[in-house]
Design a protein around this motif. Structure first.
Motif, PDB file in Angstrom:
ATOM      1  N   TYR A 168       0.834  -1.208   0.000  1.00 50.20           N
ATOM      2  CA  TYR A 168       0.000   0.000   0.000  1.00 50.20           C
ATOM      3  C   TYR A 168       0.873   1.266   0.000  1.00 50.20           C
ATOM      4  O   TYR A 168       0.710   2.156   0.830  1.00 50.20           O
ATOM      5  CB  TYR A 168      -0.969   0.015   1.199  1.00 50.20           C
ATOM      6  CG  TYR A 168      -1.822  -1.215   1.287  1.00 50.20           C
ATOM      7  CD1 TYR A 168      -2.603  -1.619   0.200  1.00 50.20           C
ATOM      8  CD2 TYR A 168      -1.851  -1.982   2.439  1.00 50.20           C
ATOM      9  CE1 TYR A 168      -3.370  -2.767   0.264  1.00 50.20           C
ATOM     10  CE2 TYR A 168      -2.624  -3.137   2.516  1.00 50.20           C
ATOM     11  CZ  TYR A 168      -3.368  -3.512   1.425  1.00 50.20           C
ATOM     12  OH  TYR A 168      -4.115  -4.645   1.489  1.00 50.20           O
ATOM     13  N   GLY A 169       1.824   1.293  -0.933  1.00 47.19           N
ATOM     14  CA  GLY A 169       2.669   2.484  -1.083  1.00 47.19           C
ATOM     15  C   GLY A 169       3.475   2.801   0.155  1.00 47.19           C
ATOM     16  O   GLY A 169       3.792   3.958   0.405  1.00 47.19           O
ATOM     17  N   GLY A 170       3.811   1.778   0.949  1.00 43.94           N
ATOM     18  CA  GLY A 170       4.655   1.986   2.118  1.00 43.94           C
ATOM     19  C   GLY A 170       3.870   2.206   3.399  1.00 43.94           C
ATOM     20  O   GLY A 170       4.444   2.380   4.470  1.00 43.94           O
ATOM     21  N   ASN A 221       5.718  22.375   9.984  1.00 44.04           N
ATOM     22  CA  ASN A 221       4.780  21.261  10.169  1.00 44.04           C
ATOM     23  C   ASN A 221       4.973  20.126   9.159  1.00 44.04           C
ATOM     24  O   ASN A 221       4.203  19.171   9.151  1.00 44.04           O
ATOM     25  CB  ASN A 221       3.341  21.760  10.089  1.00 44.04           C
ATOM     26  CG  ASN A 221       3.026  22.686  11.248  1.00 44.04           C
ATOM     27  OD1 ASN A 221       3.385  22.386  12.386  1.00 44.04           O
ATOM     28  ND2 ASN A 221       2.413  23.814  10.959  1.00 44.04           N
ATOM     29  N   ALA A 222       5.981  20.232   8.309  1.00 44.44           N
ATOM     30  CA  ALA A 222       6.228  19.143   7.350  1.00 44.44           C
ATOM     31  C   ALA A 222       6.523  17.859   8.141  1.00 44.44           C
ATOM     32  O   ALA A 222       7.200  17.917   9.181  1.00 44.44           O
ATOM     33  CB  ALA A 222       7.406  19.495   6.449  1.00 44.44           C
ATOM     34  N   PRO A 223       6.025  16.688   7.688  1.00 44.72           N
ATOM     35  CA  PRO A 223       6.203  15.450   8.473  1.00 44.72           C
ATOM     36  C   PRO A 223       7.656  15.159   8.865  1.00 44.72           C
ATOM     37  O   PRO A 223       7.920  14.722   9.986  1.00 44.72           O
ATOM     38  CB  PRO A 223       5.656  14.365   7.533  1.00 44.72           C
ATOM     39  CG  PRO A 223       4.719  15.081   6.613  1.00 44.72           C
ATOM     40  CD  PRO A 223       5.219  16.486   6.480  1.00 44.72           C
ATOM     41  N   LEU A 275      14.997   7.904  -3.105  1.00 42.79           N
ATOM     42  CA  LEU A 275      14.856   6.997  -1.966  1.00 42.79           C
ATOM     43  C   LEU A 275      13.385   6.693  -1.737  1.00 42.79           C
ATOM     44  O   LEU A 275      12.530   7.527  -2.004  1.00 42.79           O
ATOM     45  CB  LEU A 275      15.400   7.650  -0.693  1.00 42.79           C
ATOM     46  CG  LEU A 275      16.805   8.240  -0.757  1.00 42.79           C
ATOM     47  CD1 LEU A 275      17.177   8.809   0.605  1.00 42.79           C
ATOM     48  CD2 LEU A 275      17.807   7.182  -1.189  1.00 42.79           C
ATOM     49  N   GLY A 276      13.120   5.524  -1.201  1.00 41.88           N
ATOM     50  CA  GLY A 276      11.750   5.258  -0.784  1.00 41.88           C
ATOM     51  C   GLY A 276      11.238   3.901  -1.189  1.00 41.88           C
ATOM     52  O   GLY A 276      11.998   3.032  -1.610  1.00 41.88           O
ATOM     53  N   VAL A 277       9.940   3.776  -1.071  1.00 41.21           N
ATOM     54  CA  VAL A 277       9.306   2.478  -1.263  1.00 41.21           C
ATOM     55  C   VAL A 277       9.564   1.930  -2.661  1.00 41.21           C
ATOM     56  O   VAL A 277       9.745   0.731  -2.840  1.00 41.21           O
ATOM     57  CB  VAL A 277       7.796   2.565  -0.928  1.00 41.21           C
ATOM     58  CG1 VAL A 277       7.044   3.482  -1.878  1.00 41.21           C
ATOM     59  CG2 VAL A 277       7.143   1.210  -0.917  1.00 41.21           C
TER      60      VAL A 277
HETATM   61  C1  LIG Z   1       2.635   4.323  -4.772  1.00 41.35           C
HETATM   62  C2  LIG Z   1       3.540   5.484  -4.491  1.00 41.35           C
HETATM   63  C3  LIG Z   1       4.890   5.255  -4.378  1.00 41.35           C
HETATM   64  C4  LIG Z   1       5.754   6.315  -4.114  1.00 41.35           C
HETATM   65  N1  LIG Z   1       7.082   6.063  -3.976  1.00 41.35           N
HETATM   66  C5  LIG Z   1       7.905   7.068  -3.639  1.00 41.35           C
HETATM   67  C6  LIG Z   1       9.287   6.822  -3.390  1.00 41.35           C
HETATM   68  O1  LIG Z   1       9.788   5.701  -3.493  1.00 41.35           O
HETATM   69  N2  LIG Z   1      10.060   7.872  -3.045  1.00 41.35           N
HETATM   70  C7  LIG Z   1       9.588   9.154  -2.906  1.00 41.35           C
HETATM   71  O2  LIG Z   1      10.357  10.052  -2.578  1.00 41.35           O
HETATM   72  N3  LIG Z   1       8.282   9.399  -3.138  1.00 41.35           N
HETATM   73  C8  LIG Z   1       7.439   8.411  -3.496  1.00 41.35           C
HETATM   74  N4  LIG Z   1       6.134   8.681  -3.721  1.00 41.35           N
HETATM   75  C9  LIG Z   1       5.701  10.111  -3.679  1.00 41.35           C
HETATM   76  C10 LIG Z   1       5.475  10.585  -2.256  1.00 41.35           C
HETATM   77  O3  LIG Z   1       4.167  10.246  -1.846  1.00 41.35           O
HETATM   78  C11 LIG Z   1       5.629  12.113  -2.150  1.00 41.35           C
HETATM   79  O4  LIG Z   1       4.767  12.730  -3.069  1.00 41.35           O
HETATM   80  C12 LIG Z   1       7.056  12.590  -2.425  1.00 41.35           C
HETATM   81  O5  LIG Z   1       7.972  11.886  -1.639  1.00 41.35           O
HETATM   82  C13 LIG Z   1       7.153  14.077  -2.090  1.00 41.35           C
HETATM   83  O6  LIG Z   1       8.386  14.571  -2.510  1.00 41.35           O
HETATM   84  P1  LIG Z   1       8.956  15.930  -1.940  1.00 41.35           P
HETATM   85  O7  LIG Z   1       9.112  15.826  -0.462  1.00 41.35           O
HETATM   86  O8  LIG Z   1      10.148  16.266  -2.755  1.00 41.35           O
HETATM   87  O9  LIG Z   1       7.831  17.001  -2.363  1.00 41.35           O
HETATM   88  P2  LIG Z   1       6.703  17.714  -1.541  1.00 41.35           P
HETATM   89  O10 LIG Z   1       5.864  16.749  -0.808  1.00 41.35           O
HETATM   90  O11 LIG Z   1       6.038  18.644  -2.488  1.00 41.35           O
HETATM   91  O12 LIG Z   1       7.497  18.550  -0.449  1.00 41.35           O
HETATM   92  C14 LIG Z   1       8.306  19.655  -0.720  1.00 41.35           C
HETATM   93  C15 LIG Z   1       8.731  20.227   0.611  1.00 41.35           C
HETATM   94  O13 LIG Z   1       9.608  21.307   0.378  1.00 41.35           O
HETATM   95  C16 LIG Z   1       9.265  22.373   1.254  1.00 41.35           C
HETATM   96  N5  LIG Z   1       9.677  23.617   0.606  1.00 41.35           N
HETATM   97  C17 LIG Z   1       9.123  24.236  -0.447  1.00 41.35           C
HETATM   98  N6  LIG Z   1       9.830  25.318  -0.781  1.00 41.35           N
HETATM   99  C18 LIG Z   1      10.853  25.403   0.093  1.00 41.35           C
HETATM  100  C19 LIG Z   1      11.944  26.304   0.267  1.00 41.35           C
HETATM  101  N7  LIG Z   1      12.135  27.341  -0.550  1.00 41.35           N
HETATM  102  N8  LIG Z   1      12.811  26.055   1.274  1.00 41.35           N
HETATM  103  C20 LIG Z   1      12.641  25.013   2.118  1.00 41.35           C
HETATM  104  N9  LIG Z   1      11.636  24.126   1.984  1.00 41.35           N
HETATM  105  C21 LIG Z   1      10.758  24.309   0.989  1.00 41.35           C
HETATM  106  C22 LIG Z   1       7.768  22.273   1.456  1.00 41.35           C
HETATM  107  O14 LIG Z   1       7.398  22.880   2.684  1.00 41.35           O
HETATM  108  C23 LIG Z   1       7.559  20.772   1.433  1.00 41.35           C
HETATM  109  O15 LIG Z   1       7.609  20.227   2.751  1.00 41.35           O
HETATM  110  C24 LIG Z   1       5.251   7.641  -3.977  1.00 41.35           C
HETATM  111  C25 LIG Z   1       3.880   7.856  -4.100  1.00 41.35           C
HETATM  112  C26 LIG Z   1       3.031   6.798  -4.347  1.00 41.35           C
HETATM  113  C27 LIG Z   1       1.562   7.078  -4.458  1.00 41.35           C
END
Ligand SMILES: Cc1cc2nc3c(=O)[nH]c(=O)nc-3n(C[C@H](O)[C@H](O)[C@H](O)COP(=O)(O)OP(=O)(O)OC[C@H]3O[C@@H](n4cnc5c(N)ncnc54)[C@H](O)[C@@H]3O)c2cc1C
Length: 304
Positions: A125-127, A279-281, A238-240
């Motif tokens: 289930y996507g991790g 509040n980012a996870p 990195l990730g699932v």
């Molecule tokens: C089935 C499935 C499998 C997946 N497998 C993977 C996987 O293996 N690996 C993976 O990584 N993802 C995977 N994903 C995607 C995952 O769910 C997330 O969407 C993804 O990890 C989010 O990437 P992110 O953190 O780069 O982007 P976002 O979630 O968009 O986060 C960006 C972050 O940057 C911060 N930010 C923005 N601008 C700035 C700034 N100027 N300075 C500082 N901070 C800033 C924001 O506050 C935010 O917290 C999968 C999804 C699904 C549905």
């Protein structure tokens, strides 16, 4: 039960971790290797007894080693067959499973072996959840990189020439073109600088890369950076559905920390998250969180 574990991979570098994994599970690694004599010698140096099937003949594919692998596995009667997961090894494992009437478990993140068979955990289930599979008897288990710790200086093994040779199958190779994308094994990295969508631009990715190089680290990213933006190689996310790292330091720049990503870094020893959203996870899962804009942080890192 046999104490042998048959291992195979389609990249020679992957055998080091597979050898360590076999030993960690109490088994003697028996490595099935196709490639050059040098490849076989490298694998033996990582402590495996190598069954060397020679190079892949003209017109044949890696997948054509199935027959040779089947014969070797039948002769060795191992407790388990362990392989590094890739598109090619999944294909080989599927064919072997049919021939050996043994199940395949893909993407295992944890394994235990006992006298009856193997228990393998993998994410579903996507991790969001972990499923534990129990196989009685022989199984083929595929793992990504970073699942096992590397052994230091194992005693070298031997190389023996397989009695079988590789034969081209029904699908013929008509041409070969070098893949442009870089292939990297992040599992052994001690320091990882990971960029997410918050990195904002490809130019900023280069700045992060320069910092990673200066601290002797490897670059990694979230999936959108590799698959959406195309700013980094797929082998670096990195990730699932990507790679797993266990570094001493994981430094995130603009990574939100969705579970699909964090399953690939959760065993990092020290996590630093730089994010403009407190509040980012990942800000709740890190050892050190800095609420800041990466645009301002990158020049400061460059000046360190
Ligand atoms: C089935 C499935 C499998 C997946 N497998 C993977 C996987 O293996 N690996 C993976 O990584 N993802 C995977 N994903 C995607 C995952 O769910 C997330 O969407 C993804 O990890 C989010 O990437 P992110 O953190 O780069 O982007 P976002 O979630 O968009 O986060 C960006 C972050 O940057 C911060 N930010 C923005 N601008 C700035 C700034 N100027 N300075 C500082 N901070 C800033 C924001 O506050 C935010 O917290 C999968 C999804 C699904 C549905």
């Amino acid at each position: 039960m046999s104490n042998k574990m048959v291992i195979f991979a389609d990249a020679v570098e992957a055998y080091e971790e597979l050898c360590s994994g076999a030993r960690a599970l109490g088994c003697e690694p028996v490595a099935l290797v196709v490639g050059t004599e040098d490849d076989a010698a490298r694998v033996a140096a990582w402590g495996a007894r190598v069954i060397f099937a020679g190079g892949i003949p003209e017109g044949a594919l890696y997948e054509d080693c199935v027959l040779a692998f089947e014969q070797a596995i039948r002769a060795e009667q191992p407790a388990l067959v362990l392989a590094r997961m890739s598109k090619r090894t999944q294909c080989v494992a599927g064919r072997l499973a049919v021939r050996l009437e043994a199940p395949v478990v893909t993407d295992a993140s944890r394994l235990t072996l006992d006298g009856d068979g193997v228990e393998a955990s993998h994410l579903v289930y996507g991790g969001a959840a972990e499923r534990v599979e129990r196989v009685h008897g022989l199984a083929l288990v595929l793992v990504g990189s970073g699942v096992f710790d590397l052994d230091e200086a194992p005693a070298a093994g031997t190389v023996e020439r397989a009695a079988v040779s590789l034969e081209p199958g029904a699908i013929k190779l008509v041409g070969r073109q070098e893949k442009q994308e870089e292939v990297v094994d992040l599992g052994a990295a001690k320091r990882v600088v990971c960029v997410g969508r918050g990195i904002q631009s490809e130019a900023n990715v280069h700045l992060a890369q320069e910092f990673a190089a200066r601290i002797g680290g490897e670059m990694a990213c979230s999936r959108p950076i590799a698959e959406g933006e195309g700013w980094m190689a797929h082998s670096r996310y990195l990730g699932v559905s990507g790679a797993t790292v266990k570094p001493e330091l994981y430094l995130a720049l603009g990574v939100s920390g969705q579970v699909q990503h964090t399953v690939g870094m959760t065993e990092s020893q020290f996590v630093v998250s730089i994010n403009k959203d407190k509040n980012a996870p990942l800000m709740k899962q890190c050892d050190l969180g800095l609420v800041a804009d990466v645009e301002k942080v990158l020049p400061a890192l460059a000046a360190l």
